[in-house]
Design a protein around this motif. Structure first.
Motif, PDB file in Angstrom:
ATOM      1  N   TYR A  92       0.900  -1.422   0.120  1.00  0.00           N
ATOM      2  CA  TYR A  92      -0.033   0.099   0.106  1.00  0.00           C
ATOM      3  C   TYR A  92       0.866   1.188  -0.081  1.00  0.00           C
ATOM      4  O   TYR A  92       0.215   2.356   0.303  1.00  0.00           O
ATOM      5  CB  TYR A  92      -1.148  -0.087   1.081  1.00  0.00           C
ATOM      6  N   LYS A  93       2.136   1.105  -0.503  1.00  0.00           N
ATOM      7  CA  LYS A  93       3.015   2.383  -0.421  1.00  0.00           C
ATOM      8  C   LYS A  93       2.485   3.240  -1.398  1.00  0.00           C
ATOM      9  O   LYS A  93       2.116   2.597  -2.428  1.00  0.00           O
ATOM     10  CB  LYS A  93       4.465   1.952  -0.655  1.00  0.00           C
ATOM     11  N   GLY A  94       2.474   4.433  -1.304  1.00  0.00           N
ATOM     12  CA  GLY A  94       1.831   5.405  -2.280  1.00  0.00           C
ATOM     13  C   GLY A  94       0.345   5.608  -2.013  1.00  0.00           C
ATOM     14  O   GLY A  94      -0.267   6.449  -2.647  1.00  0.00           O
ATOM     15  N   HIS A  95      -0.347   4.830  -1.327  1.00  0.00           N
ATOM     16  CA  HIS A  95      -1.895   4.826  -1.562  1.00  0.00           C
ATOM     17  C   HIS A  95      -2.517   6.149  -0.141  1.00  0.00           C
ATOM     18  O   HIS A  95      -1.657   6.332   0.847  1.00  0.00           O
ATOM     19  CB  HIS A  95      -2.356   3.412  -0.830  1.00  0.00           C
ATOM     20  N   GLY A  96      -3.415   6.550  -0.418  1.00  0.00           N
ATOM     21  CA  GLY A  96      -3.899   7.719   0.488  1.00  0.00           C
ATOM     22  C   GLY A  96      -4.644   7.315   1.410  1.00  0.00           C
ATOM     23  O   GLY A  96      -5.248   6.046   1.618  1.00  0.00           O
ATOM     24  N   LEU A  97      -4.618   7.790   2.561  1.00  0.00           N
ATOM     25  CA  LEU A  97      -5.523   7.688   3.752  1.00  0.00           C
ATOM     26  C   LEU A  97      -6.572   8.572   4.030  1.00  0.00           C
ATOM     27  O   LEU A  97      -6.237   9.832   3.811  1.00  0.00           O
ATOM     28  CB  LEU A  97      -4.499   7.719   5.080  1.00  0.00           C
ATOM     29  N   TYR A  98      -7.680   8.302   4.301  1.00  0.00           N
ATOM     30  CA  TYR A  98      -8.903   9.129   4.400  1.00  0.00           C
ATOM     31  C   TYR A  98      -9.757   9.168   5.647  1.00  0.00           C
ATOM     32  O   TYR A  98      -9.556   7.812   6.497  1.00  0.00           O
ATOM     33  CB  TYR A  98      -9.773   8.672   3.232  1.00  0.00           C
ATOM     34  N   VAL A  99     -10.528  10.008   5.888  1.00  0.00           N
ATOM     35  CA  VAL A  99     -11.502   9.991   6.951  1.00  0.00           C
ATOM     36  C   VAL A  99     -12.925  10.427   6.425  1.00  0.00           C
ATOM     37  O   VAL A  99     -12.867  11.095   5.513  1.00  0.00           O
ATOM     38  CB  VAL A  99     -11.187  11.132   8.278  1.00  0.00           C
ATOM     39  N   THR A 100     -13.756   9.947   7.180  1.00  0.00           N
ATOM     40  CA  THR A 100     -15.136  10.613   6.686  1.00  0.00           C
ATOM     41  C   THR A 100     -15.279  11.776   7.236  1.00  0.00           C
ATOM     42  O   THR A 100     -14.691  12.432   8.406  1.00  0.00           O
ATOM     43  CB  THR A 100     -16.268   9.390   7.026  1.00  0.00           C
ATOM     44  N   LYS A 101     -16.431  12.748   6.790  1.00  0.00           N
ATOM     45  CA  LYS A 101     -16.558  13.785   7.365  1.00  0.00           C
ATOM     46  C   LYS A 101     -16.903  14.003   8.826  1.00  0.00           C
ATOM     47  O   LYS A 101     -16.497  14.713   9.649  1.00  0.00           O
ATOM     48  CB  LYS A 101     -17.916  14.594   6.610  1.00  0.00           C
ATOM     49  N   ASP A 102     -17.609  12.663   9.311  1.00  0.00           N
ATOM     50  CA  ASP A 102     -17.864  12.693  10.861  1.00  0.00           C
ATOM     51  C   ASP A 102     -16.525  12.564  11.557  1.00  0.00           C
ATOM     52  O   ASP A 102     -16.419  12.641  12.552  1.00  0.00           O
ATOM     53  CB  ASP A 102     -18.805  11.375  10.975  1.00  0.00           C
ATOM     54  N   ASN A 103     -15.566  11.990  10.934  1.00  0.00           N
ATOM     55  CA  ASN A 103     -14.403  11.664  11.631  1.00  0.00           C
ATOM     56  C   ASN A 103     -13.322  12.651  11.646  1.00  0.00           C
ATOM     57  O   ASN A 103     -11.972  12.427  12.073  1.00  0.00           O
ATOM     58  CB  ASN A 103     -13.875  10.173  11.222  1.00  0.00           C
ATOM     59  N   ARG A 104     -13.599  13.765  11.014  1.00  0.00           N
ATOM     60  CA  ARG A 104     -12.579  14.917  10.777  1.00  0.00           C
ATOM     61  C   ARG A 104     -12.484  15.514  12.148  1.00  0.00           C
ATOM     62  O   ARG A 104     -13.140  15.517  13.070  1.00  0.00           O
ATOM     63  CB  ARG A 104     -13.012  15.975   9.935  1.00  0.00           C
ATOM     64  N   VAL A 105     -11.257  16.111  12.405  1.00  0.00           N
ATOM     65  CA  VAL A 105     -11.019  16.787  13.824  1.00  0.00           C
ATOM     66  C   VAL A 105     -11.785  18.008  13.679  1.00  0.00           C
ATOM     67  O   VAL A 105     -12.205  18.784  12.899  1.00  0.00           O
ATOM     68  CB  VAL A 105      -9.386  17.008  13.865  1.00  0.00           C
ATOM     69  N   ASP A 106     -12.041  18.256  14.973  1.00  0.00           N
ATOM     70  CA  ASP A 106     -13.045  19.310  15.489  1.00  0.00           C
ATOM     71  C   ASP A 106     -12.021  20.808  15.175  1.00  0.00           C
ATOM     72  O   ASP A 106     -10.846  20.531  15.590  1.00  0.00           O
ATOM     73  CB  ASP A 106     -13.424  19.504  16.863  1.00  0.00           C
ATOM     74  N   LEU A 107     -12.492  21.772  14.406  1.00  0.00           N
ATOM     75  CA  LEU A 107     -11.696  23.110  14.327  1.00  0.00           C
ATOM     76  C   LEU A 107     -12.140  24.073  15.170  1.00  0.00           C
ATOM     77  O   LEU A 107     -13.272  23.994  15.818  1.00  0.00           O
ATOM     78  CB  LEU A 107     -12.116  23.332  12.939  1.00  0.00           C
ATOM     79  N   LYS A 108     -11.280  25.010  15.516  1.00  0.00           N
ATOM     80  CA  LYS A 108     -11.503  26.297  16.177  1.00  0.00           C
ATOM     81  C   LYS A 108     -12.249  27.162  15.554  1.00  0.00           C
ATOM     82  O   LYS A 108     -12.559  27.071  14.329  1.00  0.00           O
ATOM     83  CB  LYS A 108     -10.201  26.808  16.791  1.00  0.00           C
TER      84      LYS A 108
END
Length: 172
Positions: free
Chosen positions: A78-94
């Motif tokens: 999996y070298k070169g492959h992307g890692l993703y999150v869903t909208k619900d799992n994004r970090v909280d922003l200030k």
């Protein structure tokens, strides 16, 4: 499938116990410490859900260990492959922080003419001091606007709308 947001890309393996080096696509790599689940774009296999067991920074990269992947042979392909999150799992922003992906495509209006679209955000440039928004006008011309309180008056991500004050000299 729901919206996915790329947070990094596997650059290479690290050791023989299944750890990987990840190039982060975030301005704060410490965010990886709070990520519990990531989706790996495995190409033809689709997306694989991975649970983060451990995350630690190393220079400008992040070393990740995933639960259940304990051997270099399990992750090397999996070298070169992307890692993703869903909208619900994004970090909280200030307050007054936004994800670049949410800003791209927003319609921009001037404070002097709130009814007529001025342009669309086409890019966000990250500089040392502040971000700069590239706004593409109907004519194809682009205008660069600094992401500072004097210029950015209102942002409505849900409505896809931003109101700005165009400082003197920005259109010259």
């Amino acid at each position: 499938m729901e919206d996915l947001y790329q947070v990094g890309s596997i650059t290479q393996t690290h050791g023989i116990r299944g750890e990987v080096k990840v190039f982060p696509l975030t301005d704060d790599i410490s965010r990886f410490k709070n990520m519990k689940n990531l989706l790996l774009d495995a190409g033809k296999e689709g997306y694989i859900s991975l649970e983060v067991e451990n995350a630690r920074p190393q220079k400008n990269l992040v070393i990740l260990k995933f639960k259940g992947i304990d051997n270099i042979n399990d992750i090397e392909k999996y070298k070169g492959h992307g890692l993703y999150v869903t909208k619900d799992n994004r970090v909280d922003l200030k307050e007054d922080e936004y994800f670049i992906a949410d800003l791209i495509g927003c319609d921009v209006y001037l404070d002097s003419d709130k009814d007529n679209r001025f342009g669309t955000i086409s890019d966000v440039m990250e500089t040392g001091a502040n971000d700069v928004y590239e706004i593409t006008l109907e004519s194809g011309k682009t205008v660069l606007v600094p992401a500072i309180k004097d210029c950015i008056l209102d942002v409505d991500i849900e409505g896809g709308r931003m109101e700005i004050h165009l400082m003197e000299g920005l259109m010259d």
